[in-house]
Design a protein around this motif. Structure first.
Motif, PDB file in Angstrom:
ATOM      1  N   LEU A   1     -43.502   1.063 -22.906  1.00 10.24           N
ATOM      2  CA  LEU A   1     -42.789   0.769 -24.343  1.00 10.24           C
ATOM      3  C   LEU A   1     -42.821  -0.691 -24.707  1.00 10.24           C
ATOM      4  N   GLU A   2     -42.448  -1.650 -23.596  1.00 12.87           N
ATOM      5  CA  GLU A   2     -42.320  -3.072 -23.773  1.00 12.87           C
ATOM      6  C   GLU A   2     -43.774  -3.760 -24.190  1.00 12.87           C
TER       7      GLU A   2
ATOM      8  N   ILE B   1     -45.631  -2.700 -26.229  1.00 11.29           N
ATOM      9  CA  ILE B   1     -45.808  -2.331 -27.828  1.00 11.29           C
ATOM     10  C   ILE B   1     -44.978  -3.295 -28.412  1.00 11.29           C
ATOM     11  N   GLU B   2     -43.558  -3.477 -28.154  1.00  7.40           N
ATOM     12  CA  GLU B   2     -42.579  -3.923 -28.660  1.00  7.40           C
ATOM     13  C   GLU B   2     -42.907  -5.548 -28.573  1.00  7.40           C
TER      14      GLU B   2
ATOM     15  N   LEU C   1     -47.695   8.926 -29.444  1.00  4.04           N
ATOM     16  CA  LEU C   1     -46.832   8.011 -28.670  1.00  4.04           C
ATOM     17  C   LEU C   1     -46.406   8.604 -27.296  1.00  4.04           C
TER      18      LEU C   1
ATOM     19  N   THR D   1     -50.290   2.600 -33.914  1.00  2.12           N
ATOM     20  CA  THR D   1     -49.550   3.183 -32.887  1.00  2.12           C
ATOM     21  C   THR D   1     -49.159   1.767 -32.016  1.00  2.12           C
TER      22      THR D   1
ATOM     23  N   LYS E   1     -48.720  -1.119 -33.115  1.00  4.58           N
ATOM     24  CA  LYS E   1     -47.821  -1.968 -33.724  1.00  4.58           C
ATOM     25  C   LYS E   1     -46.565  -1.061 -33.900  1.00  4.58           C
ATOM     26  N   GLY E   2     -46.230   0.009 -33.262  1.00  5.73           N
ATOM     27  CA  GLY E   2     -44.931   0.712 -33.184  1.00  5.73           C
ATOM     28  C   GLY E   2     -44.844   1.358 -34.497  1.00  5.73           C
ATOM     29  N   GLN E   3     -45.794   1.941 -35.132  1.00 10.15           N
ATOM     30  CA  GLN E   3     -45.940   2.646 -36.419  1.00 10.15           C
ATOM     31  C   GLN E   3     -46.769   3.916 -36.457  1.00 10.15           C
TER      32      GLN E   3
END
Ligand code: URA
Length: 434
Positions: free
Chosen positions: A297-298, A300-301, A269, A259, A261-263
């Motif tokens: 969110l940033e 994570i990104e 999330l 999560t 890693k954005g996956q």
């Protein structure tokens, strides 16, 4: 005062006075009142309940049973987060590094699994060498240096709750509103944070099985927190099915890392963003949820939250490389695929039963002294509303023992129900209590 009289009083539905509650908690912590009498009292409370005054008295008695931390050595607004317990709930593993990477100090005290639900400390111990048994000085140092530290409930922090928590776990006396509220709030207040965000679970995998009870519990805890001078908010979230796909200690750690890693799964999330935005607002970084969500969110990104998790793991003795390469976290020797016997849609998942299946695989405790198997667990392939075909895999069970697998797979299979008609997805966030 005689303990047997107090058990009888509660058994017969009468109120316990402040002095009586203090006598019980002090006597239990000193070892003067034995487990069997406290077990009987817990069962009497389970059936007869406690009123608001008794609940506040119990909370304060448990908070004062040990040290009350002074976090003034840590700069900034300290925000804590706590869940009432669920299945597959790895939120803290994702959320705390996200929030910490925004510069908000996370000084968190976590617990072990309870009943069919998992605990953050057990999960974190999947990182070899990692320890939450750290001194308060090390805890302060880590929060000041890295903005994040998670400590286990030290012997001296709400020791009454530590004893009661382990006793309730194995005497079927967890799911009572006053006992949960006092357990959570006593240690949150003792842990000293300025603000507290609570995740109150509602549904078949939660201790509160319906939204009405979950709301009453949330309101009780928010009122205790605010009364004690800590800004407290609660999010009521769905636990009518596990959160995410993974259930079981190391498997949940891997899902949490994915999560970051954005996956990760959408529901996990979303819950992290909802709880996290309340934390960001209470910490004073912004006033509105939209801005807070964008900030989170940033993290994570940009990869900052993942790096923060790695720093945190290393600072408490773990190997940070496991965060970047999770291969080391898969150690179950058996993987069994549970297949659907029908075409249709998943109508429901008895969430407590999924937790029990994971416990049977070795991922939870049957008695106070049980060692748990960190590597076992379940990955759900199908959740409520998903279409399934006969013969398709609905879940994978990871085990280290064939006899345990046999018991768990029946329990998991029976947890699923199917419908030939399409089924609506569950609503994840039910209400926010401020
Ligand atoms: N979490 C706690 O800390 N205590 C409870 O009683 C239930 C969930």
């Amino acid at each position: 005062m005689l303990m047997v009289d107090l058990i009888k009083k509660k058994r017969d539905g009468q109120e316990l006075s402040t002095e009586e509650i203090n006598f019980i908690i002090e006597g239990y912590v000193k070892g003067e009142i034995p487990d069997y009498q406290v077990s009987a009292l817990m069962m009497a409370i389970f059936y007869q309940g406690m009123n608001d005054r008794e609940t506040v008295d119990l909370t304060m008695a448990m908070m004062n049973s040990g040290d009350v931390l002074d976090l003034s050595k840590i700069e900034g607004v300290k925000v804590d987060k706590h869940s009432t317990g669920g299945v597959g709930d790895k939120t803290s593993l994702v959320l705390t590094p996200m929030v910490a990477s925004l510069g908000i100090p996370v000084a968190k005290m976590s617990g072990r699994g309870l009943g069919h639900t998992g605990g953050t400390i057990d999960k974190l111990e999947s990182f070899e060498g990692f320890s939450t048994s750290i001194s308060t000085d090390k805890f302060f140092e880590n929060v000041n240096n890295n903005k994040i530290s998670i400590m286990g409930q030290t012997a001296n922090l709400a020791p009454a709750d530590k004893l009661l928590y382990a006793l309730r776990d194995v005497t079927a006396t967890v799911d009572n509103m006053s006992l949960i509220a006092s357990s959570i709030m006593s240690k949150k207040l003792a842990a000293g944070a300025d603000a507290i965000v609570l995740d109150v679970k509602s549904g078949s995998g939660a201790f509160m099985k319906n939204d009405t009870d979950a709301k009453a519990l949330a309101e009780k805890m928010v009122s205790i927190g605010n009364m004690a001078g800590r800004k407290t908010r609660a999010v009521i979230s769905d636990m009518d099915q596990p959160l995410g796909f993974a259930v079981g200690n190391a498997l949940e750690v891997v899902e949490a890392i994915n999560t970051l890693k954005g996956q990760g799964p959408d529901d996990l999330l979303e819950l992290c963003l909802t709880l996290g935005s309340q934390m960001v607002i209470l910490a004073g970084l912004c006033d509105d949820e939209d801005t807070a969500r964008k900030m989170l969110l940033e993290t994570i990104e940009s990869g900052k939250a993942l790096d923060k998790l790695a720093t945190f793991i290393e600072s408490q003795g773990g190997n940070k490389e496991d965060v970047y390469n999770t291969e080391n976290l898969f150690r179950a020797t058996i993987c069994y695929e549970l297949l659907s016997e029908t075409d249709g849609y998943v109508k429901g998942i008895e969430c407590e039963e999924v937790g029990m299946a994971s416990l049977l695989l070795g991922g939870g405790r049957r008695s106070k002294t049980d060692e748990i198997d960190l590597w076992t667990g379940i990955i759900l392939n199908k959740k409520v509303g998903d279409k399934v075909e006969k013969g398709e895999c609905i879940a994978k069970l990871y085990a280290n023992d064939n006899a345990k697998l046999e018991q768990a797979k029946t329990r998991l299979f029976d947890a699923y129900s199917f419908s030939s008609d399409p089924v609506n997805k569950n609503v994840l966030i039910k209400e926010i209590i401020k």
